[in-house]
Design a protein around this motif. Structure first.
Motif, PDB file in Angstrom:
ATOM      1  N   VAL A  88       0.841  -1.206   0.000  1.00 44.62           N
ATOM      2  CA  VAL A  88       0.000   0.000   0.000  1.00 44.62           C
ATOM      3  C   VAL A  88       0.873   1.252   0.000  1.00 44.62           C
ATOM      4  N   GLY A  89       1.915   1.271   0.843  1.00 47.16           N
ATOM      5  CA  GLY A  89       2.806   2.428   0.893  1.00 47.16           C
ATOM      6  C   GLY A  89       3.555   2.636  -0.406  1.00 47.16           C
ATOM      7  N   LEU A  90       3.932   1.554  -1.043  1.00 47.14           N
ATOM      8  CA  LEU A  90       4.661   1.652  -2.302  1.00 47.14           C
ATOM      9  C   LEU A  90       3.773   2.207  -3.406  1.00 47.14           C
ATOM     10  N   ASN A  91       2.493   1.870  -3.377  1.00 47.34           N
ATOM     11  CA  ASN A  91       1.558   2.440  -4.349  1.00 47.34           C
ATOM     12  C   ASN A  91       1.543   3.961  -4.254  1.00 47.34           C
ATOM     13  N   ASP A  92       1.495   4.476  -3.020  1.00 46.71           N
ATOM     14  CA  ASP A  92       1.512   5.937  -2.830  1.00 46.71           C
ATOM     15  C   ASP A  92       2.836   6.535  -3.312  1.00 46.71           C
ATOM     16  N   ALA A  93       3.944   5.852  -3.008  1.00 44.27           N
ATOM     17  CA  ALA A  93       5.255   6.369  -3.393  1.00 44.27           C
ATOM     18  C   ALA A  93       5.419   6.396  -4.907  1.00 44.27           C
ATOM     19  N   LEU A  94       4.927   5.369  -5.593  1.00 45.47           N
ATOM     20  CA  LEU A  94       5.032   5.339  -7.049  1.00 45.47           C
ATOM     21  C   LEU A  94       4.189   6.431  -7.696  1.00 45.47           C
ATOM     22  N   GLU A  95       3.035   6.695  -7.119  1.00 44.61           N
ATOM     23  CA  GLU A  95       2.189   7.760  -7.669  1.00 44.61           C
ATOM     24  C   GLU A  95       2.864   9.117  -7.557  1.00 44.61           C
ATOM     25  N   ARG A  96       3.690   9.298  -6.512  1.00 43.09           N
ATOM     26  CA  ARG A  96       4.396  10.575  -6.323  1.00 43.09           C
ATOM     27  C   ARG A  96       5.696  10.651  -7.115  1.00 43.09           C
ATOM     28  N   PHE A  97       6.210   9.538  -7.550  1.00 43.96           N
ATOM     29  CA  PHE A  97       7.542   9.480  -8.160  1.00 43.96           C
ATOM     30  C   PHE A  97       7.526  10.144  -9.542  1.00 43.96           C
ATOM     31  N   GLU A  98       8.474  11.043  -9.742  1.00 41.00           N
ATOM     32  CA  GLU A  98       8.519  11.789 -11.007  1.00 41.00           C
ATOM     33  C   GLU A  98       9.798  11.548 -11.801  1.00 41.00           C
ATOM     34  N   GLY A  99      10.686  10.732 -11.298  1.00 42.65           N
ATOM     35  CA  GLY A  99      11.907  10.432 -12.043  1.00 42.65           C
ATOM     36  C   GLY A  99      13.062  10.119 -11.125  1.00 42.65           C
ATOM     37  N   GLY A 100      14.047   9.397 -11.660  1.00 40.80           N
ATOM     38  CA  GLY A 100      15.211   9.002 -10.883  1.00 40.80           C
ATOM     39  C   GLY A 100      15.474   7.513 -11.038  1.00 40.80           C
ATOM     40  N   ARG A 101      16.281   6.971 -10.139  1.00 46.07           N
ATOM     41  CA  ARG A 101      16.654   5.564 -10.231  1.00 46.07           C
ATOM     42  C   ARG A 101      15.820   4.722  -9.266  1.00 46.07           C
ATOM     43  N   VAL A 102      15.137   3.728  -9.821  1.00 47.32           N
ATOM     44  CA  VAL A 102      14.369   2.766  -9.032  1.00 47.32           C
ATOM     45  C   VAL A 102      15.140   1.456  -9.044  1.00 47.32           C
ATOM     46  N   VAL A 103      15.490   0.960  -7.852  1.00 45.15           N
ATOM     47  CA  VAL A 103      16.242  -0.285  -7.739  1.00 45.15           C
ATOM     48  C   VAL A 103      15.357  -1.341  -7.084  1.00 45.15           C
ATOM     49  N   VAL A 104      15.187  -2.449  -7.783  1.00 46.75           N
ATOM     50  CA  VAL A 104      14.496  -3.615  -7.226  1.00 46.75           C
ATOM     51  C   VAL A 104      15.576  -4.584  -6.769  1.00 46.75           C
ATOM     52  N   ASN A 105      15.575  -4.900  -5.476  1.00 39.24           N
ATOM     53  CA  ASN A 105      16.674  -5.694  -4.911  1.00 39.24           C
ATOM     54  C   ASN A 105      16.159  -6.880  -4.110  1.00 39.24           C
ATOM     55  N   VAL A 106      16.712  -8.048  -4.389  1.00 36.51           N
ATOM     56  CA  VAL A 106      16.490  -9.235  -3.572  1.00 36.51           C
ATOM     57  C   VAL A 106      17.653  -9.324  -2.599  1.00 36.51           C
ATOM     58  N   ALA A 107      17.366  -9.209  -1.295  1.00 37.60           N
ATOM     59  CA  ALA A 107      18.441  -9.160  -0.303  1.00 37.60           C
ATOM     60  C   ALA A 107      19.263 -10.448  -0.320  1.00 37.60           C
ATOM     61  N   ASP A 108      18.582 -11.595  -0.255  1.00 39.02           N
ATOM     62  CA  ASP A 108      19.249 -12.898  -0.286  1.00 39.02           C
ATOM     63  C   ASP A 108      18.177 -13.956  -0.483  1.00 39.02           C
ATOM     64  N   LEU A 109      18.601 -15.164  -0.752  1.00 32.82           N
ATOM     65  CA  LEU A 109      17.689 -16.283  -0.988  1.00 32.82           C
ATOM     66  C   LEU A 109      17.725 -17.241   0.200  1.00 32.82           C
ATOM     67  N   PRO A 110      16.645 -18.029   0.411  1.00 32.45           N
ATOM     68  CA  PRO A 110      15.439 -18.162  -0.405  1.00 32.45           C
ATOM     69  C   PRO A 110      14.408 -17.084  -0.096  1.00 32.45           C
ATOM     70  N   ILE A 111      13.503 -16.854  -1.059  1.00 29.27           N
ATOM     71  CA  ILE A 111      12.396 -15.924  -0.871  1.00 29.27           C
ATOM     72  C   ILE A 111      11.111 -16.569  -1.385  1.00 29.27           C
ATOM     73  N   LYS A 112       9.991 -16.022  -0.948  1.00 35.04           N
ATOM     74  CA  LYS A 112       8.706 -16.456  -1.478  1.00 35.04           C
ATOM     75  C   LYS A 112       8.589 -15.980  -2.924  1.00 35.04           C
ATOM     76  N   CYS A 113       8.054 -16.837  -3.779  1.00 34.22           N
ATOM     77  CA  CYS A 113       7.772 -16.502  -5.172  1.00 34.22           C
ATOM     78  C   CYS A 113       8.965 -15.818  -5.849  1.00 34.22           C
ATOM     79  N   PRO A 114       9.976 -16.588  -6.251  1.00 32.35           N
ATOM     80  CA  PRO A 114      11.201 -15.996  -6.794  1.00 32.35           C
ATOM     81  C   PRO A 114      11.017 -15.126  -8.040  1.00 32.35           C
TER      82      PRO A 114
END
Length: 364
Positions: A88-114
């Motif tokens: 929910v918080g990320l939805n609000d943040a994306l709506e406000r985002f107007e540009g820059g670097r977005v990094v999607v990071n997997v900290a370490d494995l294993p994780i749910k739904c790889p």
């Protein structure tokens, strides 16, 4: 949810209301499992004895285990979509985002739904294009793996999509520290990835009570089991299913579903003193949303790579290819989950073993 495509009220249901009549439902914190006494201790002094114990308590998020991940910047420009408040918080943040670097990071494995972090990256590309600001957004996918995905054939398809969509891939990046104020992800080997918005998949572990139950779990809190029978190697009356199980397979809903068929069979065999069924093959089946009303479908096992072809038969959904049909299949799956899979109704033609019909054994 982060992209406004789903709402919480459509995804959250009452657990006891999903259960069939005749199932005794108790909701209480588990203190520990006494394996010698075959007893589960609940808060309040409640004790449940068992003949068979099935551990199905999933995987827990452990963001506190990564230095400063939930420190300054958490919930402002550092988020996760792996829990409801974060999505929910990320939805609000994306709506406000107007540009820059977005990094999607997997900290370490294993994780749910790889594949979920990859899905997020693909949908972020679609989302920013839809908003008309994709040229102002640099998308990066940082993973502890040496490739986009664990299986080479699937990696070729998924890694190719990252490149095609202009999403930068950073490999062998195991998250050690987050500098939320300075906008930096720092790996254990001290490499730095700067960000304006970080979407982090935290470390995962088993349920807390597993660590308080000597002999039940491994060092991560997951339950070691025979990969084909789902039985604990040291305690025959204990089985595990789903994300709680320490299997060499993806922690995914499809694995839990396919394992369930073998598990229920084996509980009956165990109670009857019969040899167990060792037929579970690690079957994993997963839709991967790629944006623009398309999705990709993969189907594999412990020993079989994702293969091209169709699922579940020669005229089914295309495998390892983006298609609108797969997107529609993904959307239909939500209804099937609530009304067929969760209530225990079988899907015709889709069993626990990976179907061979329709698959091309020549790698894509």
């Amino acid at each position: 949810m982060p992209f406004g495509l789903a709402q919480p009220e459509h995804l959250v249901r009452s657990r006891p209301r999903q259960l069939h009549d005749g199932i005794d439902y108790k909701q209480a914190r588990i203190e520990r499992v006494d394996l010698a006494a075959r007893t589960v201790h609940l808060v309040g002094g409640i004790r449940l004895t068992y003949d068979v114990l099935v551990v199905a308590s999933g995987a827990a998020l452990l963001p506190e285990e990564t230095e400063r991940l939930i420190g300054e910047g958490w919930g402002e420009k550092v988020f996760t979509f792996y829990d409801l408040p974060g999505a929910v918080g990320l939805n609000d943040a994306l709506e406000r985002f107007e540009g820059g670097r977005v990094v999607v990071n997997v900290a370490d494995l294993p994780i749910k739904c790889p594949v979920a972090p990859l899905e997020f990256a693909f949908l972020a590309d679609w989302y920013f294009q839809r908003r008309g600001i994709r040229d102002r957004v640099r998308l990066t996918y940082a993973t502890p793996l040496d490739a986009a995905f664990t299986r080479p054939v699937a990696d070729k398809a998924l890694g190719g999509l990252l490149a095609e969509k202009g999403i930068e891939l950073v490999t062998e990046f195991t998250l050690g520290e987050v500098d939320g104020k300075g906008g930096l992800l720092v790996s254990y080997d001290e490499r730095e990835v700067p960000f304006d918005l970080a979407v982090v998949v935290p470390l995962h572990g088993g349920a807390e009570y597993v660590g308080r139950s000597p002999g039940l779990g491994d060092e991560l809190g997951f339950i070691p089991v025979d990969p084909h029978t789902l039985q604990h190697p040291d305690h025959p009356g204990v089985f595990a299913i789903g994300d709680a199980a320490g299997l060499p397979a993806s922690k995914a809903g499809s694995v839990a579903h396919f394992a369930g068929e073998v598990l229920t069979h084996n509980i009956g065999r165990f109670l009857a003193g019969q040899p167990l069924d060792a037929s579970f093959d690690g079957h994993t089946n997963c839709f991967v949303e790629t944006g623009f009303h398309k999705a990709l479908l993969i189907d594999f096992t412990y020993d079989t790579e994702p293969l091209p072809g169709h699922f579940p038969a020669a005229f089914g959904l295309p495998l390892l290819k983006e298609s609108h049909a797969n997107h529609l299949g993904k959307l239909a799956f939500e209804w099937l989950y609530w009304h067929s899979l969760l209530p225990g109704r079988e899907l015709p033609g889709v069993g626990s073993a990976m179907p061979e019909c329709g698959k091309n054994r020549i790698p894509a």
